[in-house]
Design a protein around this motif. Sequence first.
Motif, PDB file in Angstrom:
ATOM      1  N   THR A  34     -15.778 -19.491  61.042  1.00 21.83           N
ATOM      2  CA  THR A  34     -14.346 -19.267  61.309  1.00 21.83           C
ATOM      3  C   THR A  34     -14.127 -18.682  62.709  1.00 21.83           C
ATOM      4  OG1 THR A  34     -14.278 -17.048  60.332  1.00 21.83           O
ATOM      5  CG2 THR A  34     -13.883 -18.913  58.852  1.00 21.83           C
ATOM      6  N   GLY A  35     -15.137 -17.984  63.244  1.00 24.11           N
ATOM      7  CA  GLY A  35     -15.038 -17.477  64.618  1.00 24.11           C
ATOM      8  C   GLY A  35     -14.851 -18.630  65.597  1.00 24.11           C
ATOM      9  N   TYR A  38     -11.207 -19.520  65.782  1.00 21.49           N
ATOM     10  CA  TYR A  38     -10.418 -18.606  66.633  1.00 21.49           C
ATOM     11  C   TYR A  38     -10.725 -18.857  68.107  1.00 21.49           C
ATOM     12  CZ  TYR A  38      -8.730 -16.304  62.477  1.00 21.49           C
ATOM     13  OH  TYR A  38      -8.100 -16.072  61.294  1.00 21.49           O
ATOM     14  N   ARG A  39     -12.005 -19.154  68.403  1.00 25.19           N
ATOM     15  CA  ARG A  39     -12.380 -19.468  69.770  1.00 25.19           C
ATOM     16  C   ARG A  39     -11.733 -20.769  70.240  1.00 25.19           C
ATOM     17  NH1 ARG A  39     -16.903 -17.006  71.967  1.00 25.19           N
ATOM     18  NH2 ARG A  39     -17.757 -15.331  70.665  1.00 25.19           N
ATOM     19  N   VAL A  98     -10.419 -13.899  73.092  1.00 25.31           N
ATOM     20  CA  VAL A  98     -10.286 -14.274  71.680  1.00 25.31           C
ATOM     21  C   VAL A  98      -9.687 -13.175  70.795  1.00 25.31           C
ATOM     22  CG1 VAL A  98     -12.702 -13.732  71.058  1.00 25.31           C
ATOM     23  CG2 VAL A  98     -11.461 -15.455  69.757  1.00 25.31           C
ATOM     24  N   SER A  99      -9.965 -11.908  71.083  1.00 29.31           N
ATOM     25  CA  SER A  99      -9.428 -10.850  70.215  1.00 29.31           C
ATOM     26  C   SER A  99      -7.904 -10.790  70.284  1.00 29.31           C
ATOM     27  CB  SER A  99     -10.028  -9.490  70.566  1.00 29.31           C
ATOM     28  OG  SER A  99     -11.391  -9.459  70.204  1.00 29.31           O
ATOM     29  N   SER A 102      -6.600 -13.793  68.262  1.00 29.71           N
ATOM     30  CA  SER A 102      -6.851 -13.687  66.816  1.00 29.71           C
ATOM     31  C   SER A 102      -6.046 -12.556  66.164  1.00 29.71           C
ATOM     32  CB  SER A 102      -8.342 -13.510  66.532  1.00 29.71           C
ATOM     33  OG  SER A 102      -8.778 -12.244  66.933  1.00 29.71           O
ATOM     34  N   ARG A 108      -3.456 -16.481  62.617  1.00 28.09           N
ATOM     35  CA  ARG A 108      -4.278 -16.206  61.427  1.00 28.09           C
ATOM     36  C   ARG A 108      -3.776 -17.010  60.228  1.00 28.09           C
ATOM     37  NH1 ARG A 108      -7.835 -12.748  62.972  1.00 28.09           N
ATOM     38  NH2 ARG A 108      -8.818 -12.943  60.945  1.00 28.09           N
ATOM     39  N   GLY A 132     -17.269 -14.886  59.006  1.00 33.08           N
ATOM     40  CA  GLY A 132     -16.158 -14.431  59.836  1.00 33.08           C
ATOM     41  C   GLY A 132     -16.026 -12.923  59.848  1.00 33.08           C
ATOM     42  N   ARG A 133     -14.766 -12.454  59.812  1.00 29.20           N
ATOM     43  CA  ARG A 133     -14.485 -11.022  59.862  1.00 29.20           C
ATOM     44  C   ARG A 133     -13.708 -10.551  58.628  1.00 29.20           C
ATOM     45  NH1 ARG A 133     -16.769 -12.423  63.801  1.00 29.20           N
ATOM     46  NH2 ARG A 133     -16.953 -11.495  65.862  1.00 29.20           N
ATOM     47  N   ASP A 134     -12.933 -11.494  58.048  1.00 31.84           N
ATOM     48  CA  ASP A 134     -12.006 -11.132  56.960  1.00 31.84           C
ATOM     49  C   ASP A 134     -12.139 -12.092  55.787  1.00 31.84           C
ATOM     50  OD1 ASP A 134     -11.087 -13.394  58.265  1.00 31.84           O
ATOM     51  OD2 ASP A 134      -8.978 -12.898  57.985  1.00 31.84           O
ATOM     52  N   ARG A 185     -14.775  -5.563  71.828  1.00 29.77           N
ATOM     53  CA  ARG A 185     -14.238  -6.633  70.969  1.00 29.77           C
ATOM     54  C   ARG A 185     -14.210  -6.168  69.500  1.00 29.77           C
ATOM     55  NH1 ARG A 185     -16.405 -11.964  69.431  1.00 29.77           N
ATOM     56  NH2 ARG A 185     -18.299 -11.536  70.612  1.00 29.77           N
ATOM     57  N   ASP A 189     -11.020  -5.941  67.077  1.00 31.52           N
ATOM     58  CA  ASP A 189     -11.011  -6.680  65.805  1.00 31.52           C
ATOM     59  C   ASP A 189     -10.813  -5.744  64.613  1.00 31.52           C
ATOM     60  OD1 ASP A 189     -11.418  -9.031  67.192  1.00 31.52           O
ATOM     61  OD2 ASP A 189     -13.570  -9.122  66.801  1.00 31.52           O
ATOM     62  N   ARG A 192      -6.860  -4.149  64.670  1.00 23.47           N
ATOM     63  CA  ARG A 192      -5.619  -4.942  64.614  1.00 23.47           C
ATOM     64  C   ARG A 192      -4.942  -4.786  63.253  1.00 23.47           C
ATOM     65  NH1 ARG A 192      -9.216 -10.011  64.487  1.00 23.47           N
ATOM     66  NH2 ARG A 192      -9.592 -10.176  62.270  1.00 23.47           N
TER      67      ARG A 192
HETATM   68  O1  C5P Z   1     -17.862 -14.723  65.347  1.00 23.62           O
HETATM   69  P1  C5P Z   1     -17.335 -14.865  66.735  1.00 23.62           P
HETATM   70  O2  C5P Z   1     -17.879 -13.832  67.670  1.00 23.62           O
HETATM   71  O3  C5P Z   1     -17.482 -16.246  67.278  1.00 23.62           O
HETATM   72  O4  C5P Z   1     -15.764 -14.600  66.594  1.00 23.62           O
HETATM   73  C1  C5P Z   1     -14.927 -14.604  67.729  1.00 23.62           C
HETATM   74  C2  C5P Z   1     -13.667 -13.771  67.470  1.00 23.62           C
HETATM   75  O5  C5P Z   1     -12.838 -14.437  66.519  1.00 23.62           O
HETATM   76  C3  C5P Z   1     -13.857 -12.378  66.916  1.00 23.62           C
HETATM   77  O6  C5P Z   1     -14.134 -11.431  67.929  1.00 23.62           O
HETATM   78  C4  C5P Z   1     -12.499 -12.118  66.256  1.00 23.62           C
HETATM   79  O7  C5P Z   1     -11.551 -11.694  67.200  1.00 23.62           O
HETATM   80  C5  C5P Z   1     -12.103 -13.493  65.782  1.00 23.62           C
HETATM   81  N1  C5P Z   1     -12.334 -13.708  64.343  1.00 23.62           N
HETATM   82  C6  C5P Z   1     -11.409 -13.219  63.461  1.00 23.62           C
HETATM   83  N2  C5P Z   1     -11.525 -13.479  62.124  1.00 23.62           N
HETATM   84  C7  C5P Z   1     -12.541 -14.213  61.661  1.00 23.62           C
HETATM   85  C8  C5P Z   1     -13.535 -14.710  62.542  1.00 23.62           C
HETATM   86  C9  C5P Z   1     -13.409 -14.421  63.897  1.00 23.62           C
HETATM   87  O8  C5P Z   1     -10.482 -12.550  63.863  1.00 23.62           O
HETATM   88  N3  C5P Z   1     -12.616 -14.488  60.339  1.00 23.62           N
END
Ligand code: C5P
Length: 228
Positions: A34-35, A38-39, A98-99, A102, A108, A132-134, A185, A189, A192
């Motif tokens: 999923t990153g 966002y990228r 990216v932050s 995102s 989102r 991912g993150r969430d 970063r 993340d 937010r």
């Molecule tokens: O995993 P990666 O470093 O490629 O993710 C890039 C950016 O995408 C993260 O720093 C974050 O800001 C965002 N991200 C997110 N939620 C996710 C995956 C990534 O906000 N599920």
Amino acid sequence: QDAVVVAIDGPSGTGKSSTSRAVATKLGLRFLDTGAQYRAMTWWMLTNEVDVDDAAAVALASDKPVLVSGTDPLNPTITVDGVDASGPIRTQEVTAAVSAVSAVPEVRARLVELQRTACAESAAAGGIVVEGRDIGTTVLPDATLKVYLTASAQARAARRSGELKGVPGAGQMSVEATREALVRRDAADSGRKTSPLAKADDAIEVDTTELSLEQVIEAIVTLVDEKL
Ligand code: C5P
């Protein structure tokens, strides 16, 4: 038997991508980074001269790019408007922006919908590993297994700067500069408002600082087996 859904979250440089791809391959599941989405969204904004610090402008443009993520763990790809963006999304310029992109709720909402669709479509193939993150907190709260990967900032910076060596356009950054960028970063993340980076209450935390990639993969495969 229900589809297997594995959610893998954590900050950057914990080995999430390599680990998630290997776990998916071993278990015969699909894979979604999923990153990368966002990228890709960020890359589109930069390419189309949308000011990434203008949240209203980013929100307005967020439904314009057509993003398609391949879910083969051996060959994960992402296309933006039909163009392969797998390379360009790894540049320092995208990483630095990216932050901000995102953190925009409209971005989102759009990507979470794509992520849930990919998950539903993977059911026929047996399931999916989503990183991912969430993912465990917001995207797939009913996942079969939730893992939260951590590692010391120093270990994460060393891994990230090693990974970037072979990436064209990623530039040369010292471990120290990488560590600073990564900590910045992660703070953005985690801080937010809309679904920040966080460990779900029912996620299993795995500290990878002292573990090899192979050990982390084995630990997660064992955890999945225990759930089945
Ligand atoms: O995993 P990666 O470093 O490629 O993710 C890039 C950016 O995408 C993260 O720093 C974050 O800001 C965002 N991200 C997110 N939620 C996710 C995956 C990534 O906000 N599920």
